[in-house]
Write an enzyme that holds these catalytic residues in place. Structure first.
Site, short mmCIF file in Angstrom:
data_model
loop_
_atom_site.label_atom_id
_atom_site.label_comp_id
_atom_site.label_asym_id
_atom_site.label_seq_id
_atom_site.Cartn_x
_atom_site.Cartn_y
_atom_site.Cartn_z
N ARG A 1 -12.02 -61.70 2.79
CA ARG A 1 -10.77 -61.02 3.13
C ARG A 1 -10.45 -60.07 1.98
O ARG A 1 -10.28 -60.50 0.84
CB ARG A 1 -9.65 -62.03 3.35
CG ARG A 1 -8.29 -61.43 3.73
CD ARG A 1 -7.35 -62.54 4.15
NE ARG A 1 -6.02 -62.06 4.49
CZ ARG A 1 -4.95 -62.14 3.69
NH1 ARG A 1 -5.08 -62.66 2.47
NH2 ARG A 1 -3.78 -61.70 4.09
N ASN B 89 -0.21 -58.12 5.29
CA ASN B 89 -0.11 -59.40 4.60
C ASN B 89 1.34 -59.89 4.56
O ASN B 89 2.25 -59.14 4.21
CB ASN B 89 -0.63 -59.26 3.17
CG ASN B 89 -0.59 -60.57 2.41
OD1 ASN B 89 -1.34 -61.50 2.71
ND2 ASN B 89 0.31 -60.67 1.43
N GLU B 90 1.54 -61.15 4.96
CA GLU B 90 2.84 -61.82 4.84
C GLU B 90 3.99 -60.85 5.12
O GLU B 90 4.81 -60.56 4.24
CB GLU B 90 2.97 -62.46 3.47
CG GLU B 90 1.89 -63.50 3.23
CD GLU B 90 1.93 -64.18 1.87
OE1 GLU B 90 2.81 -63.83 1.05
OE2 GLU B 90 1.07 -65.05 1.62
N HIS C 287 -0.51 -69.04 6.37
CA HIS C 287 -0.81 -69.24 4.96
C HIS C 287 -0.22 -70.57 4.53
O HIS C 287 0.95 -70.84 4.81
CB HIS C 287 -0.23 -68.09 4.12
CG HIS C 287 -0.89 -66.78 4.39
ND1 HIS C 287 -0.58 -65.63 3.68
CD2 HIS C 287 -1.85 -66.41 5.27
CE1 HIS C 287 -1.32 -64.62 4.14
NE2 HIS C 287 -2.10 -65.08 5.11
N TYR D 160 0.72 -73.02 1.62
CA TYR D 160 1.01 -73.36 0.22
C TYR D 160 1.98 -74.54 0.21
O TYR D 160 1.74 -75.55 0.88
CB TYR D 160 1.51 -72.13 -0.53
CG TYR D 160 0.46 -71.05 -0.66
CD1 TYR D 160 -0.58 -71.16 -1.58
CD2 TYR D 160 0.48 -69.93 0.16
CE1 TYR D 160 -1.57 -70.18 -1.70
CE2 TYR D 160 -0.50 -68.94 0.06
CZ TYR D 160 -1.52 -69.08 -0.87
OH TYR D 160 -2.50 -68.12 -0.98
N GLU E 28 -4.79 -67.96 4.23
CA GLU E 28 -4.70 -68.17 2.79
C GLU E 28 -4.31 -69.62 2.56
O GLU E 28 -3.56 -70.21 3.34
CB GLU E 28 -3.64 -67.30 2.12
CG GLU E 28 -3.98 -65.86 1.91
CD GLU E 28 -2.93 -65.14 1.06
OE1 GLU E 28 -2.16 -65.82 0.35
OE2 GLU E 28 -2.88 -63.91 1.13
N TRP F 246 -7.42 -68.46 -1.23
CA TRP F 246 -6.91 -67.48 -2.19
C TRP F 246 -7.19 -68.01 -3.58
O TRP F 246 -6.78 -69.11 -3.91
CB TRP F 246 -5.40 -67.26 -2.00
CG TRP F 246 -4.94 -66.15 -2.89
CD1 TRP F 246 -4.57 -66.22 -4.20
CD2 TRP F 246 -4.87 -64.76 -2.54
NE1 TRP F 246 -4.28 -64.99 -4.70
CE2 TRP F 246 -4.44 -64.07 -3.70
CE3 TRP F 246 -5.12 -64.03 -1.38
CZ2 TRP F 246 -4.26 -62.69 -3.70
CZ3 TRP F 246 -4.92 -62.67 -1.39
CH2 TRP F 246 -4.50 -62.01 -2.54
#
Length: 463
Positions: free
Chosen positions: A78, A155-156, A224, A226, A253, A282
């Site tokens: 990516r 992205n995001e 993503h 986290y 991610e 990531w």
């Protein structure tokens, strides 16, 4: 992933019950397509992304990273690009070169526009509509590359501002439709709001409508993971809702730690493996803003894997064990066989040592292969085949020359002197009748590196 910006406080997860509508997607042009919630390459083979992000836009001289990422087993990279709004624009020529680097190294390119990161909360971030302007401006570098390129629009694309997050579905659908109207036939990847983590469940609850808005029904959703995803229950619930709805999802991610909490990367990797879901970790190298610990290699040097890099490339459910090269490059059906070990990525592997397996009493056979070898170390792969179904196994053998295992994927191991016992992990426990499983390992050697002469599966001799 938010770079150079401190994360806002993550709101508590709301309990929302939703029902997805299963949509039967149509096939698109001669590139990647989506069908029944799965991604297929241009040859019609299912493709599961296994790769990492590379911050190309800030480190454009690090072109060797593509080969180094491939050498560690990835099938996808990516690539971070900039639209020119927050960071200097990656122009048509640069993007064409990125695509050529991906193709030269047999990697699928997921190209993402980073300037949208945190829109509505981060002051300098731009809208998805601006990201579409960027993709249209570099269209000539992408048309005709549908077999090799997936377009990650932005992205995001939203932070945590509720007023702007509420527009995610409309804005995302409009962005997809605008790309389609302007000739983009690629699979399109769309990121979740809330800095990619969708704690508001906005993407989860609107994914079916966004998918239906794509005239080609060729959109993939990216979550993503986290700090919001710090328990197995949260990870499994989120991913399984997409699977049940037959909507394509990837973990676009994730990391092993973060300033907003400690994600459960073991469950992320185990669930994506068992459910055939793609993941993109990531990130390769060059992180700043307090998240330098997310570098997988130090200073872009593949010989210096960090603990996170070693985990994602070589650990259980890691890239080496689960990646399959896209069939458009000639792979996609065999076990992964990366050409170098993380212990010495700069070393050239020696020719494989592969004794020919033969049928043996007990109905099992073992193929032992030295995938790569360098002074003092080597990477091995073991394939176990059985004529009868096996549910749970251990495999025993003796090394003849003092070899000592120091890492394994697809199995756990114990070693006492020359004697080794490898035991299945959850996703390799079952061997169907007439089928096989494989696992890999790293080991030291000195002087001679002969293959073991005999193997026993659950106490029965295989060779």
């Amino acid at each position: 992933m938010r770079k150079r910006i401190a994360l806002a406080a993550t709101a508590a997860l709301a309990v929302v019950i939703s029902v997805f509508v299963a949509v039967q997607p149509a096939q698109a042009a001669a590139g990647f397509t989506v069908s029944n919630g799965r991604l297929y390459d241009a040859n019609g083979n299912e493709f599961v992304m296994r790769g990492v992000s590379h911050a190309h836009t800030w480190y454009q001289s690090q072109t060797s990273s593509f080969a180094n990422i491939k050498a560690l087993g990835a099938n996808t990279v990516r690539v971070v690009l900039a639209t020119g709004d927050q960071w200097a624009k990656n122009d048509t020529a640069d993007v064409a070169n990125v695509v050529s680097l991906c193709k030269a190294n047999k990697l699928i390119c997921v190209l993402e526009a980073h300037d949208t990161t945190g829109y509505g909360e981060a002051g300098a971030a731009v809208s998805l509509d601006k990201a579409v302007d960027y993709w249209l401006s570099i269209k000539s570098a992408l048309v005709g590359q549908e077999k090799y390129v997936i377009v990650n629009i932005g992205n995001e694309p939203y932070g945590n501002n509720a007023a702007t997050v509420a527009n995610w579905a409309t804005d995302t659908a409009n962005a997809v439709k605008r790309l389609r109207a302007n000739g983009f036939e690629h699979t399109i990847m769309v990121d979740a709001p809330n800095w990619g983590q969708d704690w508001s469940f906005t993407m989860r609850d609107n994914a079916a409508a966004v998918f239906a808005a794509d005239p080609q029904k060729n959109t993939v959703f990216s979550i993503h993971m986290y700090g919001v995803f710090d328990t197995a229950a949260e990870i499994n619930d989120y991913l399984n809702r997409f699977i049940s709805a037959k909507l394509p999802i990837v973990v676009g991610e994730f990391g092993f730690n973060h300033s907003d909490g400690n994600p459960d990367e073991d469950t992320i990797m185990a669930t994506t493996t068992s459910q055939r879901i793609g993941y993109l970790g990531w990130s390769w190298s060059g992180n700043g803003g307090g998240v330098e610990y997310l570098d997988m290699v130090t200073n872009f040097n593949p010989a210096q894997l960090t603990s996170w890099g070693d985990r994602i490339f070589n650990g259980a459910n890691g890239i080496r064990a689960t990646s399959r090269e896209a069939s458009v490059y000639g792979g996609g059906t065999s076990s992964p066989s990366p050409s170098r070990s993380s212990a010495s990525p700069s070393s050239s592997p020696s020719p494989s040592s592969s004794p020919s397996p033969s049928s043996v009493p007990g109905g099992c056979k073992v193929t032992y292969t030295v995938v790569g070898q360098w002074p003092g170390g080597f990477q091995g792969e073991v394939k176990i085949s059985s004529t009868a179904a096996v549910n749970g196994w251990n495999l025993k053998w003796n090394f003849a020359n003092g070899q000592a295992l120091n890492q394994a994927w697809g199995a756990t191991y114990a070693q006492s002197g020359a004697a080794v016992t490898a035991t299945n992990v959850s996703y390799t426990a079952s061997i169907p009748a007439g089928g096989s499983v494989s696992f890999g390992f790293l080991s030291s050697w000195n002087g001679t590196n002969a293959a073991p002469g005999a193997f026993a599966l659950n106490g029965r001799t295989c060779s």
